[in-house]
Design a protein around this motif. Structure first.
Motif, PDB file in Angstrom:
ATOM      1  N   ILE A  11       0.879  -1.164   0.000  1.00 39.65           N
ATOM      2  CA  ILE A  11       0.000   0.000   0.000  1.00 39.65           C
ATOM      3  C   ILE A  11       0.916   1.213   0.000  1.00 39.65           C
ATOM      4  O   ILE A  11       1.719   1.382   0.924  1.00 39.65           O
ATOM      5  N   LYS A  14       4.503   1.038   1.393  1.00 40.30           N
ATOM      6  CA  LYS A  14       4.617   0.093   2.521  1.00 40.30           C
ATOM      7  C   LYS A  14       4.357  -1.343   2.059  1.00 40.30           C
ATOM      8  O   LYS A  14       3.360  -1.616   1.390  1.00 40.30           O
ATOM      9  N   LEU A  16       3.168  -4.858   2.943  1.00 44.50           N
ATOM     10  CA  LEU A  16       2.388  -5.571   3.972  1.00 44.50           C
ATOM     11  C   LEU A  16       2.657  -7.072   3.900  1.00 44.50           C
ATOM     12  O   LEU A  16       2.711  -7.751   4.916  1.00 44.50           O
ATOM     13  N   ASN A  36       2.051  -8.829  16.271  1.00 49.02           N
ATOM     14  CA  ASN A  36       1.176  -7.773  15.754  1.00 49.02           C
ATOM     15  C   ASN A  36       1.819  -7.161  14.515  1.00 49.02           C
ATOM     16  O   ASN A  36       3.023  -6.905  14.494  1.00 49.02           O
ATOM     17  N   GLY A  37       0.999  -6.937  13.499  1.00 48.49           N
ATOM     18  CA  GLY A  37       1.483  -6.268  12.293  1.00 48.49           C
ATOM     19  C   GLY A  37       2.242  -7.164  11.334  1.00 48.49           C
ATOM     20  O   GLY A  37       2.809  -6.683  10.351  1.00 48.49           O
ATOM     21  N   ALA A  38       2.245  -8.501  11.589  1.00 50.11           N
ATOM     22  CA  ALA A  38       3.012  -9.424  10.740  1.00 50.11           C
ATOM     23  C   ALA A  38       2.395  -9.585   9.351  1.00 50.11           C
ATOM     24  O   ALA A  38       3.059 -10.040   8.423  1.00 50.11           O
ATOM     25  N   GLY A  39       1.105  -9.267   9.224  1.00 45.93           N
ATOM     26  CA  GLY A  39       0.438  -9.401   7.918  1.00 45.93           C
ATOM     27  C   GLY A  39      -0.594 -10.517   7.866  1.00 45.93           C
ATOM     28  O   GLY A  39      -1.111 -10.838   6.796  1.00 45.93           O
ATOM     29  N   LYS A  40      -0.923 -11.090   9.022  1.00 47.14           N
ATOM     30  CA  LYS A  40      -1.837 -12.244   9.068  1.00 47.14           C
ATOM     31  C   LYS A  40      -3.234 -11.881   8.557  1.00 47.14           C
ATOM     32  O   LYS A  40      -3.795 -12.567   7.701  1.00 47.14           O
ATOM     33  N   SER A  41      -3.796 -10.789   9.098  1.00 50.90           N
ATOM     34  CA  SER A  41      -5.151 -10.397   8.682  1.00 50.90           C
ATOM     35  C   SER A  41      -5.164  -9.961   7.220  1.00 50.90           C
ATOM     36  O   SER A  41      -6.126 -10.234   6.501  1.00 50.90           O
ATOM     37  N   THR A  42      -4.093  -9.301   6.789  1.00 53.27           N
ATOM     38  CA  THR A  42      -3.998  -8.891   5.382  1.00 53.27           C
ATOM     39  C   THR A  42      -4.086 -10.119   4.484  1.00 53.27           C
ATOM     40  O   THR A  42      -4.828 -10.144   3.502  1.00 53.27           O
ATOM     41  N   GLU A 163      -8.643 -14.837  14.594  1.00 55.02           N
ATOM     42  CA  GLU A 163      -8.665 -14.719  16.065  1.00 55.02           C
ATOM     43  C   GLU A 163     -10.078 -14.911  16.629  1.00 55.02           C
ATOM     44  O   GLU A 163     -10.632 -13.995  17.245  1.00 55.02           O
ATOM     45  N   HIS A 196      -3.308 -15.765  18.218  1.00 52.99           N
ATOM     46  CA  HIS A 196      -2.221 -15.211  19.027  1.00 52.99           C
ATOM     47  C   HIS A 196      -1.827 -16.173  20.140  1.00 52.99           C
ATOM     48  O   HIS A 196      -0.708 -16.123  20.638  1.00 52.99           O
TER      49      HIS A 196
HETATM   50  N1  LIG Z   1      -5.013  -0.083   4.636  1.00 59.51           N
HETATM   51  C1  LIG Z   1      -3.781  -0.050   5.144  1.00 59.51           C
HETATM   52  N2  LIG Z   1      -2.955   1.003   4.887  1.00 59.51           N
HETATM   53  C2  LIG Z   1      -1.691   1.027   5.362  1.00 59.51           C
HETATM   54  N3  LIG Z   1      -1.167   0.068   6.138  1.00 59.51           N
HETATM   55  C3  LIG Z   1      -1.936  -0.986   6.431  1.00 59.51           C
HETATM   56  C4  LIG Z   1      -3.289  -1.114   5.949  1.00 59.51           C
HETATM   57  N4  LIG Z   1      -3.806  -2.272   6.411  1.00 59.51           N
HETATM   58  C5  LIG Z   1      -2.832  -2.847   7.150  1.00 59.51           C
HETATM   59  N5  LIG Z   1      -1.728  -2.079   7.175  1.00 59.51           N
HETATM   60  C6  LIG Z   1      -0.458  -2.371   7.857  1.00 59.51           C
HETATM   61  O1  LIG Z   1      -0.025  -3.657   7.455  1.00 59.51           O
HETATM   62  C7  LIG Z   1       0.641  -4.324   8.507  1.00 59.51           C
HETATM   63  C8  LIG Z   1       0.041  -5.700   8.686  1.00 59.51           C
HETATM   64  O2  LIG Z   1      -1.259  -5.563   9.251  1.00 59.51           O
HETATM   65  P1  LIG Z   1      -2.155  -6.841   9.600  1.00 59.51           P
HETATM   66  O3  LIG Z   1      -3.427  -6.336  10.189  1.00 59.51           O
HETATM   67  O4  LIG Z   1      -2.242  -7.709   8.408  1.00 59.51           O
HETATM   68  O5  LIG Z   1      -1.252  -7.541  10.706  1.00 59.51           O
HETATM   69  P2  LIG Z   1      -1.632  -8.726  11.702  1.00 59.51           P
HETATM   70  O6  LIG Z   1      -0.509  -9.709  11.631  1.00 59.51           O
HETATM   71  O7  LIG Z   1      -2.986  -9.249  11.403  1.00 59.51           O
HETATM   72  O8  LIG Z   1      -1.578  -7.948  13.082  1.00 59.51           O
HETATM   73  P3  LIG Z   1      -2.390  -8.172  14.460  1.00 59.51           P
HETATM   74  O9  LIG Z   1      -1.846  -9.433  15.042  1.00 59.51           O
HETATM   75  O10 LIG Z   1      -1.996  -6.981  15.258  1.00 59.51           O
HETATM   76  O11 LIG Z   1      -3.850  -8.231  14.152  1.00 59.51           O
HETATM   77  C9  LIG Z   1       0.521  -3.412   9.717  1.00 59.51           C
HETATM   78  O12 LIG Z   1       1.735  -2.717   9.872  1.00 59.51           O
HETATM   79  C10 LIG Z   1      -0.594  -2.455   9.357  1.00 59.51           C
HETATM   80  O13 LIG Z   1      -0.400  -1.181   9.929  1.00 59.51           O
END
Ligand SMILES: Nc1ncnc2c1ncn2[C@@H]1O[C@H](COP(=O)(O)OP(=O)(O)OP(=O)(O)O)[C@@H](O)[C@H]1O
Length: 257
Positions: A11, A14, A16, A36-42, A163, A196
């Motif tokens: 994005i 950045k 992801l 947190n922020g590893a990219g799992k939800s993405t 989760e 988690h």
């Molecule tokens: N729309 C967006 N614009 C910019 N950055 C984004 C966007 N969506 C997610 N991110 C970034 O992408 C990274 C991965 O986010 P993601 O939610 O996939 O992580 P996660 O592993 O699911 O984290 P958590 O365990 O905290 O839920 C994070 O740094 C987040 O800030």
């Protein structure tokens, strides 16, 4: 059944997700873990075709999820997030019946079979006594059970859980995971779950995929992933690894204060 090949997601500048690849065989249970922020939800959003990857491909039964008809994909993939169902003032029965929506045609009413399926799932999820109660009056644990029931009447092949136990007490956490496990055994369901709680993930999942900073650090069995040095590098804390006294699977204890 599902194949994730060299997937990247950017994005603006950045990154992801960066070159993520793995295959998901039918009937397996995969745990996505990582800080947190590893990219799992993405990644979960890309698998459900809710968002598009910047590069690489995600194929479901050989066809890119982006090219699947939305309704057809919804018949086969169910998604459940940590928030579960929004607390609308509708009855539990009707909330679960909504799970049949992807299987109905335009303006098609639910059939007797749909109603029978809801009754069957209510019994399976021990919700029969609550079927006339309103969703917004249920506890968090009950509402999450309704969310599972709604996904169940959808009769998907693949269940994506992001989760699912976050807001639940330990008893209800186990309850939900047992329910999913039973469902999985009954229908050879495939499950990908973001977790988690590494101890529950280690017990529930056949394969763990450890992610950090948008990359897969390592994937493998709980024996391979629940490893003190590996977890230390990724989580920046040193867990003690012990064995579960009943199942013998590796479990972690967090450091002392
Ligand atoms: N729309 C967006 N614009 C910019 N950055 C984004 C966007 N969506 C997610 N991110 C970034 O992408 C990274 C991965 O986010 P993601 O939610 O996939 O992580 P996660 O592993 O699911 O984290 P958590 O365990 O905290 O839920 C994070 O740094 C987040 O800030």
């Amino acid at each position: 059944m599902l194949s994730i090949q060299q997937v990247t997601k950017k994005i603006e500048d950045k990154s992801l997700l960066d070159n993520v690849s793995f295959d998901v065989p039918k009937g397996s249970s995969i745990g996505l873990i990582g800080p947190n922020g590893a990219g799992k939800s993405t990644l979960m959003k890309l698998i459900s075709a809710y968002e598009k990857p910047t590069g690489g491909s995600i194929t479901f039964h050989g066809q890119d999820v982006q090219h699947w008809n939305v309704k057809k994909l919804a018949q086969r993939i169910a998604v459940l997030t940590q928030e579960g169902l929004a607390a609308y003032p509708i009855k539990v029965f009707d909330a679960i019946l909504l799970g049949r929506y992807p299987h109905l045609g335009f303006f098609q009413r639910e059939s007797k079979k749909d109603y029978e399926l809801v009754e069957e799932v209510l019994a399976f999820t021990s919700l029969t006594d609550l079927k006339d109660q309103f969703l917004d009056t249920l506890s968090g644990g009950e509402r999450q059970r309704v969310a599972i029931a709604k996904a169940m009447v959808q009769q998907p092949e693949l269940l994506l859980l992001d989760e699912p136990t976050t807001f639940l007490d330990i008893g209800h956490q186990l309850n939900i995971l047992r329910l999913v496990k039973e469902w999985q055994r009954k229908d050879n369901l495939t499950v990908i779950m973001v977790m988690h709680d590494l101890n529950l993930a280690s017990q529930f999942c056949e394969e763990l995929i450890l992610m950090s900073e948008g990359k897969v650090v390592r994937s493998g069995s709980n024996e391979e992933i629940i490893d003190s040095d590996l977890l230390k590098n990724v989580y920046h804390t040193t867990p003690e690894i012990i064995r579960h006294p009943k199942s013998n699977v590796p479990q972690i204890l967090l450091g002392h204060f």
